[in-house]
Design an enzyme around this catalytic site. Sequence first.
Site, PDB file in Angstrom:
ATOM      1  N   GLY A  79     -39.760  25.909 -35.400  1.00 21.85           N
ATOM      2  CA  GLY A  79     -39.340  24.432 -34.680  1.00 21.85           C
ATOM      3  C   GLY A  79     -38.725  23.900 -35.786  1.00 21.85           C
ATOM      4  O   GLY A  79     -38.886  23.038 -36.407  1.00 21.85           O
ATOM      5  N   GLU A 102     -36.153  27.634 -32.514  1.00 20.38           N
ATOM      6  CA  GLU A 102     -35.934  26.512 -31.988  1.00 20.38           C
ATOM      7  C   GLU A 102     -35.896  26.586 -30.602  1.00 20.38           C
ATOM      8  O   GLU A 102     -35.109  27.435 -30.134  1.00 20.38           O
ATOM      9  CB  GLU A 102     -34.851  25.596 -32.519  1.00 20.38           C
ATOM     10  CG  GLU A 102     -34.509  24.418 -31.809  1.00 20.38           C
ATOM     11  CD  GLU A 102     -35.688  23.325 -32.097  1.00 20.38           C
ATOM     12  OE1 GLU A 102     -36.051  22.760 -30.837  1.00 20.38           O
ATOM     13  OE2 GLU A 102     -36.157  23.173 -33.013  1.00 20.38           O
ATOM     14  N   ILE A 103     -36.896  25.863 -29.700  1.00 21.94           N
ATOM     15  CA  ILE A 103     -36.911  25.866 -28.180  1.00 21.94           C
ATOM     16  C   ILE A 103     -35.713  25.178 -27.499  1.00 21.94           C
ATOM     17  O   ILE A 103     -35.261  25.636 -26.334  1.00 21.94           O
ATOM     18  CB  ILE A 103     -38.190  25.660 -27.747  1.00 21.94           C
ATOM     19  CG1 ILE A 103     -38.416  25.990 -26.318  1.00 21.94           C
ATOM     20  CG2 ILE A 103     -38.515  24.028 -28.023  1.00 21.94           C
ATOM     21  CD1 ILE A 103     -40.013  25.560 -25.853  1.00 21.94           C
ATOM     22  N   ALA A 138     -41.504  30.143 -29.544  1.00 22.80           N
ATOM     23  CA  ALA A 138     -42.564  31.013 -30.361  1.00 22.80           C
ATOM     24  C   ALA A 138     -43.785  31.057 -30.047  1.00 22.80           C
ATOM     25  O   ALA A 138     -44.365  32.062 -30.455  1.00 22.80           O
ATOM     26  CB  ALA A 138     -42.246  30.253 -31.990  1.00 22.80           C
ATOM     27  N   LEU A 157     -43.112  22.192 -39.755  1.00 23.74           N
ATOM     28  CA  LEU A 157     -42.855  21.018 -40.366  1.00 23.74           C
ATOM     29  C   LEU A 157     -42.534  20.059 -39.216  1.00 23.74           C
ATOM     30  O   LEU A 157     -41.628  20.204 -38.668  1.00 23.74           O
ATOM     31  CB  LEU A 157     -41.515  21.128 -41.297  1.00 23.74           C
ATOM     32  CG  LEU A 157     -41.667  22.479 -42.281  1.00 23.74           C
ATOM     33  CD1 LEU A 157     -40.608  22.275 -43.164  1.00 23.74           C
ATOM     34  CD2 LEU A 157     -42.856  22.188 -43.169  1.00 23.74           C
ATOM     35  N   ASP A 160     -44.436  18.763 -32.880  1.00 23.08           N
ATOM     36  CA  ASP A 160     -44.676  17.765 -31.819  1.00 23.08           C
ATOM     37  C   ASP A 160     -46.253  17.699 -31.600  1.00 23.08           C
ATOM     38  O   ASP A 160     -47.059  18.428 -31.706  1.00 23.08           O
ATOM     39  CB  ASP A 160     -44.257  18.450 -30.569  1.00 23.08           C
ATOM     40  CG  ASP A 160     -44.475  17.341 -29.343  1.00 23.08           C
ATOM     41  OD1 ASP A 160     -45.082  16.361 -29.493  1.00 23.08           O
ATOM     42  OD2 ASP A 160     -43.833  17.600 -28.396  1.00 23.08           O
ATOM     43  N   SER A 235     -35.807  18.591 -44.349  1.00 25.63           N
ATOM     44  CA  SER A 235     -35.570  18.491 -42.931  1.00 25.63           C
ATOM     45  C   SER A 235     -35.212  17.087 -42.597  1.00 25.63           C
ATOM     46  O   SER A 235     -35.513  16.118 -43.296  1.00 25.63           O
ATOM     47  CB  SER A 235     -36.564  19.072 -42.137  1.00 25.63           C
ATOM     48  OG  SER A 235     -38.035  18.063 -42.169  1.00 25.63           O
ATOM     49  N   GLU A 236     -34.657  17.098 -41.193  1.00 31.13           N
ATOM     50  CA  GLU A 236     -33.880  15.769 -40.844  1.00 31.13           C
ATOM     51  C   GLU A 236     -35.262  14.798 -40.565  1.00 31.13           C
ATOM     52  O   GLU A 236     -35.178  13.742 -40.812  1.00 31.13           O
ATOM     53  CB  GLU A 236     -33.240  15.999 -39.721  1.00 31.13           C
ATOM     54  CG  GLU A 236     -31.772  16.579 -40.093  1.00 31.13           C
ATOM     55  CD  GLU A 236     -31.673  18.155 -40.372  1.00 31.13           C
ATOM     56  OE1 GLU A 236     -30.680  18.364 -40.782  1.00 31.13           O
ATOM     57  OE2 GLU A 236     -32.707  18.756 -40.215  1.00 31.13           O
TER      58      GLU A 236
END
EC number: 2.1.1.33
Length: 256
Positions: A79, A102-103, A138, A157, A160, A235-236
Amino acid sequence: MVATGGQAQDQSQNQEPDVLNPTSAVTGLPQKRYYRQRAHSNPIADHSFDYPARPEDVDWRSMYPSIQQGQQVSFADVGCGYGGFLVTLGEMFPEKLSIGMEIRVKVSDYVVDRVAALRRRCADTGAYQNIACLRTNAMKYLPNYFSKGQLEKMFFLYPDPHFKRAKHKWRIINQALLSEYAYVLRKGGLVYTMTDVEDLHKWIVTHMEEHPLYERLTEEEANADPITPKLYQSSEEGAKVVRNKGDHFLAIFRRL
């Protein structure tokens, strides 16, 4: 000579305004606003993915052109979002291969374009050849990509939180998936978790401590890890939590 109305219109049509260019003219990197997508995706939905039948079938060279014979991916950022932490991993561990998973299609497209742009910008040094992004689920296909005991580190990290009780089964940390993670992690490998949701943090800690193949690092061990300071805002999503003065909840676990 002053352009007539028709000439001015033709000139306007022939010009490509910079605002439509998804790549920044200043940095050469993709602009995130052209890759926006909803914050989360349903991991149980029947997304259409191409995935290998087994790890031996993965074409890693298409993602890592400089990969050496026998070299394997060591770190997985599950993710990975827009790839901020993935880039940090590439900088911290130039000898290790890191993959972002990443999905969301637009978000994964952004990371792929970001990595390509960084590679072009650093062509003289060969930097960022050690990171790549893969669009996949994943929660379903992790063992299709990694062999037993392959990974040294896994990162979850700001996943959801799936607040509704009926959706807790969708959380990326649960008993069934923890066994899969243990399968692809080598003994002594580490699982890093970070969230700004205390309820999710407690859920993660409870489930991982109940699993027989993990033990939590002590606070001293976690603080001594050079990666730990980077988890907060590389991370953002982490940077957004810092800007909003939110809470961070960290837990790191060792594979037994």
